[in-house]
Structure formats: structure tokens, C-alpha cells
Design a protein around this motif. Structure first.
Motif, PDB file in Angstrom:
ATOM      1  N   GLN A  56     -11.518   8.472 -13.817  1.00  0.00           N
ATOM      2  CA  GLN A  56     -10.507   7.422 -13.766  1.00  0.00           C
ATOM      3  C   GLN A  56      -9.316   7.923 -12.957  1.00  0.00           C
ATOM      4  O   GLN A  56      -8.784   9.005 -13.227  1.00  0.00           O
ATOM      5  N   LEU A  57      -8.898   7.129 -11.972  1.00  0.00           N
ATOM      6  CA  LEU A  57      -7.789   7.473 -11.093  1.00  0.00           C
ATOM      7  C   LEU A  57      -6.674   6.451 -11.263  1.00  0.00           C
ATOM      8  O   LEU A  57      -6.926   5.271 -11.530  1.00  0.00           O
ATOM      9  N   SER A  58      -5.443   6.893 -11.101  1.00  0.00           N
ATOM     10  CA  SER A  58      -4.289   6.001 -11.217  1.00  0.00           C
ATOM     11  C   SER A  58      -3.490   6.024  -9.924  1.00  0.00           C
ATOM     12  O   SER A  58      -3.358   7.072  -9.280  1.00  0.00           O
ATOM     13  N   PHE A  59      -2.934   4.862  -9.552  1.00  0.00           N
ATOM     14  CA  PHE A  59      -2.250   4.746  -8.264  1.00  0.00           C
ATOM     15  C   PHE A  59      -0.848   4.145  -8.362  1.00  0.00           C
ATOM     16  O   PHE A  59      -0.077   4.237  -7.413  1.00  0.00           O
ATOM     17  N   ALA A  60      -0.506   3.518  -9.474  1.00  0.00           N
ATOM     18  CA  ALA A  60       0.832   2.944  -9.624  1.00  0.00           C
ATOM     19  C   ALA A  60       1.866   4.059  -9.750  1.00  0.00           C
ATOM     20  O   ALA A  60       1.575   5.151 -10.244  1.00  0.00           O
ATOM     21  N   ASN A  76       0.648  -6.147 -13.880  1.00  0.00           N
ATOM     22  CA  ASN A  76       1.859  -6.499 -13.149  1.00  0.00           C
ATOM     23  C   ASN A  76       2.852  -7.109 -14.123  1.00  0.00           C
ATOM     24  O   ASN A  76       2.492  -8.007 -14.898  1.00  0.00           O
ATOM     25  N   ARG A  77       4.097  -6.638 -14.099  1.00  0.00           N
ATOM     26  CA  ARG A  77       5.059  -7.098 -15.098  1.00  0.00           C
ATOM     27  C   ARG A  77       6.446  -7.316 -14.510  1.00  0.00           C
ATOM     28  O   ARG A  77       6.833  -6.702 -13.518  1.00  0.00           O
ATOM     29  N   VAL A  78       7.180  -8.191 -15.191  1.00  0.00           N
ATOM     30  CA  VAL A  78       8.598  -8.447 -14.901  1.00  0.00           C
ATOM     31  C   VAL A  78       9.351  -8.317 -16.219  1.00  0.00           C
ATOM     32  O   VAL A  78       8.945  -8.898 -17.236  1.00  0.00           O
ATOM     33  N   ILE A 123       4.392  -2.816 -10.616  1.00  0.00           N
ATOM     34  CA  ILE A 123       2.979  -2.650 -10.925  1.00  0.00           C
ATOM     35  C   ILE A 123       2.924  -1.526 -11.954  1.00  0.00           C
ATOM     36  O   ILE A 123       3.071  -0.358 -11.613  1.00  0.00           O
ATOM     37  N   ARG A 124       2.751  -1.882 -13.211  1.00  0.00           N
ATOM     38  CA  ARG A 124       2.824  -0.881 -14.273  1.00  0.00           C
ATOM     39  C   ARG A 124       1.631   0.068 -14.234  1.00  0.00           C
ATOM     40  O   ARG A 124       1.774   1.269 -14.404  1.00  0.00           O
ATOM     41  N   ARG A 125       0.458  -0.509 -14.015  1.00  0.00           N
ATOM     42  CA  ARG A 125      -0.741   0.318 -13.921  1.00  0.00           C
ATOM     43  C   ARG A 125      -1.683  -0.250 -12.871  1.00  0.00           C
ATOM     44  O   ARG A 125      -1.832  -1.467 -12.743  1.00  0.00           O
TER      45      ARG A 125
END
Length: 407
Positions: free
Chosen positions: A102-106, A61-63, A81-83
Motif C-alpha cells: 500500500q502506497l500513499s501520495f497525499a 477529499n475534504r473541506v 486531499i486527505r488521503r
């Protein structure tokens, strides 16, 4: 030549399949996978040891605050949510037969969802046969054996993201066959050889098919012996090396009839191109210090990097060709704070200089490791310089804070 090649394959197979006995409690870590692991995750093993399942997750999570030197562009604050990744791995029937998912959702991981196109959540889906601790054979989709920083998990980075050169020149994920041979000893010269034959179109590609395949070869050398805890698979000196350790690698990648601007990713080309990538990496770790130097290059064997729409020649798409280097160094303090600096330069091929600028990036970062790379706080300031062929102000800078957590 063909007979020699067939004999070589049979020889390698005889070595691999002739040594099938190894400890069933051996770690399931595979050198061909782009994962960083701390601890064992959430594991399930059947009572009869017929199968094993490990479950892991991680999120970033980033700003970020962006400031542009162009007065027409206003500052921007971005939160995302970067990743968000979910990972499963284990074996079925026998520890020699492994799988990794491996699955990605962001949103940034999945990419733009287009009507009629597949949802791009699958990052890795591999089936492996590992006859012994040296050999691994795999079929499916995962990262190609490319440059060091790209092969490393994004969760194992010192800074909040990879370099500008990784963003433009990497070869990333692809579907195909991979093989790896490792000969690792801590106090002796060690090495690894990796290879892949893949589709060349990147992950989850379903639009077109052709006979042009991609071929990747990589050699890795450890002149002073292997790093502790597979220390080349994560950045920074978070594991204390009592003796100096050095890593050297070289990669050659050929992608025939590529239909995307960067091979496995990027905009679609109007005509296919044959692409070549060359990578070189150097990693040094000793006590609290870590140093990385990387070279990246992409060219095409075709005469032109630029392709034109046959129905409208004013519409173009081009191969992103050129070269660049990254220089990165860090020091980790006893309280698990780490100070990092990185400088990158990137020069584009002269044929695309009117469309893309040369670039430089200067970065300073501070990371606090709470639970190694699995739980960390990261702060970063980066300044980007862009040199366009035509007068255009493209410089900018940003300040970013990121939290990463996972199991």
C-alpha cells in the motif's frame, strides 16, 4: 524457560505447517491487514494460476471550516486531499505465499519532506505465508495489532477521522514479524490471537539503529460468534446483524529504547525511553445499531517522561503519556443514512501537564453510504475542549464535509 519457549514454537509450527491443504479460490483477505474491501477490485490472474494481482485505490477529499474561541486566532477554511492510496495484493507461485503493498501520495500521508531523508510513501509492504485458514505468518511493514479503530482502515470509519486518543496513543505501523491465529464461527464462541516483534521506530525509519525491539500481543473474543462479513473491520451497522454480536479485545505493547515521543511516531527524544501501551476495546452490533467503547494508555518505565538536550538543557522533548476513552454509537436508517455520535476524553500524565492539556471532544456526524464504505458522503461537527495547567484558551470547533471513493 528457554526450552519451554522453543518447544512451544515447534509445536505451533507443527500445527501450522501440517495443515497445508485449502481451497485455492479462498479469499485473499488477511486478518493481519488493515484493509476494508467491498467487491474484488481490479484483478488479474495468470492462465496457469501462477500468480494473482489485485489493484485498488481510494481517496478522501475534504473541506473543513475551523472556528477558534481565542480572539487572536482567525477562522480558517481548509481544503485538502486527505488521503490518496494505491494498493496491490495477491500471491506468487502458490496461494499460500501472499504479498500486500500500500502506497500513499497525499501530502498529509507522506508527511514533511526533509532534505536528505527518504520520501515516506510506503505504508504497507508485507510478505505472508498462510498454510491454512487459521494461521498467518508475515514479515515486513504494516500496522501492528493494536486498538480496534487504528487497525481498521481509515476508509472504514464512520466519521471523517479517528478519535483524539487514536491521534496520541496508537502504535500504528512498524517493520517486523507478525503471526496470527484465528478460530472463527458465526454462531459459536470465536477468538483470535495476534502477536508481533518489530523495530519499534515506526514506518520507513532510517535515521538510527539500536537493539531495543517492540513486542505486541493481542487477544480478541467473540462471545456470540463472529460478525457478518468481518464486521469488526469496519464501523457502523452497514451489514444487518439478525442476532446481537459482541467483540472484546485487549492489547499489551512494550517498546524498548524508543527514540520517538509516541514510540512509532512523533518528535525525536533526546534520550531513549521504554514505553508501554495498553488497549481495550468493546464493539456491539445488532440490527441498525452499533456501539464502540475504547480505552487507551501509554506509560514509560523510566523515572522521567521528559528528556533534555545535553548540549542545551533548556531544549526538551517528552513522551506523550496518559490515558483516554472513546464512546461511539450510531444508527443506520433504511435509506443508508447513518447518524453517529462520539465523546472522547484524554488525560495526560502529570509530568507533561505543563506542556500538554487534558482534552475532550464532542462529535456529531451524518454519513450517506452509496456503496458501503467504498463510496460515501460524510458530514461532521466537532467541538474540542482543552484544559491547560496555565491559563490558556484552547477550545475550538469545526464543520467538515468529506467524500470518499475507492475500489
Amino acid at each position: 524457560m528457554k526450552k519451554i519457549f522453543i518447544l512451544f514454537i515447534l509445536f505451533c509450527s507443527a500445527i501450522a505447517f501440517g495443515q497445508v491443504k485449502f481451497d485455492k479460490n479462498n479469499s485473499l483477505r488477511l486478518e493481519s491487514l488493515p484493509y476494508y474491501s467491498y467487491g474484488k477490485g481490479l484483478g488479474i490472474t495468470s492462465a496457469d494460476s501462477i500468480f494473482q494481482l489485485n489493484i485498488r485505490f481510494r481517496m478522501q477529499n475534504r473541506v473543513t471550516y475551523y472556528e477558534y474561541e481565542n480572539p487572536d486566532e482567525k477562522p480558517v477554511i481548509e481544503g485538502m486531499i486527505r488521503r490518496l492510496r494505491l494498493r496491490f495484493d495477491g500471491y506468487v507461485g502458490d496461494p499460500r505465499f501472499l504479498y500486500a503493498i500500500q502506497l500513499s501520495f497525499a501530502a498529509n500521508d507522506v508527511g514533511t519532506i526533509e532534505e536528505g531523508e527518504n520520501v515516506n510513501i510506503i505504508r504497507d509492504a508485507m510478505i505472508f505465508y498462510r498454510p491454512n485458514q487459521n494461521w498467518t505468518f508475515g514479515l515486513g511493514q504494516t500496522k501492528l495489532p493494536g486498538n480496534r479503530q487504528r487497525v481498521n482502515s481509515s476508509g472504514a470509519l464512520q466519521l471523517t477521522d479517528r478519535s483524539i486518543n487514536n491521534a496520541k496513543f496508537n502504535i500504528d505501523r512498524d517493520f517486523g514479524f507478525q503471526t496470527n491465529y484465528n478460530k472463527m464461527e458465526y454462531d459459536k464462541f470465536s477468538y483470535a490471537v495476534r502477536g508481533a516483534i518489530s523495530s519499534g521506530e515506526g514506518r520507513n525509519w532510517t535515521k538510527t539503529n539500536d537493539t531495543g525491539l517492540a513486542y505486541t500481543g493481542k487477544v480478541e473474543f467473540f462471545p456470540l460468534g463472529a460478525f457478518k462479513n468481518d464486521g469488526t473491520n469496519f464501523e457502523g451497522a452497514i451489514v444487518y446483524e439478525n442476532k446481537p454480536k459482541i467483540y472484546l479485545s485487549a492489547v499489551y505493547h512494550k517498546n524498548n529504547q524508543a527514540v520517538r515521543s509516541s514510540g512509532q511516531y512523533g518528535a525525536e527524544l533526546f534520550q531513549p525511553r521504554n514505553l508501554q501501551n495498553i488497549f481495550g476495546d468493546f464493539v456491539f452490533k445488532y440490527q441498525n445499531w452499533a456501539v464502540m467503547v475504547a480505552y487507551m494508555n501509554r506509560t514509560t518505565t523510566n523515572s522521567s517522561y521528559v528528556t533534555h538536550n545535553p548540549l542545551d538543557p533548556s531544549q526538551i522533548s517528552f513522551v506523550f503519556g496518559g490515558q483516554g476513552m472513546d464512546y461511539q454509537a450510531s444508527y443506520t436508517f433504511a435509506n443508508h443514512f447513518e447518524l453517529i455520535g462520539r465523546y472522547s476524553w484524554q488525560n495526560v500524565n502529570k509530568q507533561i501537564a505543563q506542556y500538554e492539556p487534558d482534552a475532550k471532544q464532542y462529535t456529531i456526524g451524518l454519513t450517506k453510504y452509496i456503496w458501503e464504505h467504498a463510496f460515501k458522503l460524510q458530514g461532521e461537527v466537532s467541538y474540542n475542549q482543552r484544559d491547560y495547567m496555565v491559563p490558556k484558551k484552547g477550545d475550538d470547533w469545526y464543520v467538515r464535509f468529506q467524500i470518499e471513493i475507492g475500489i
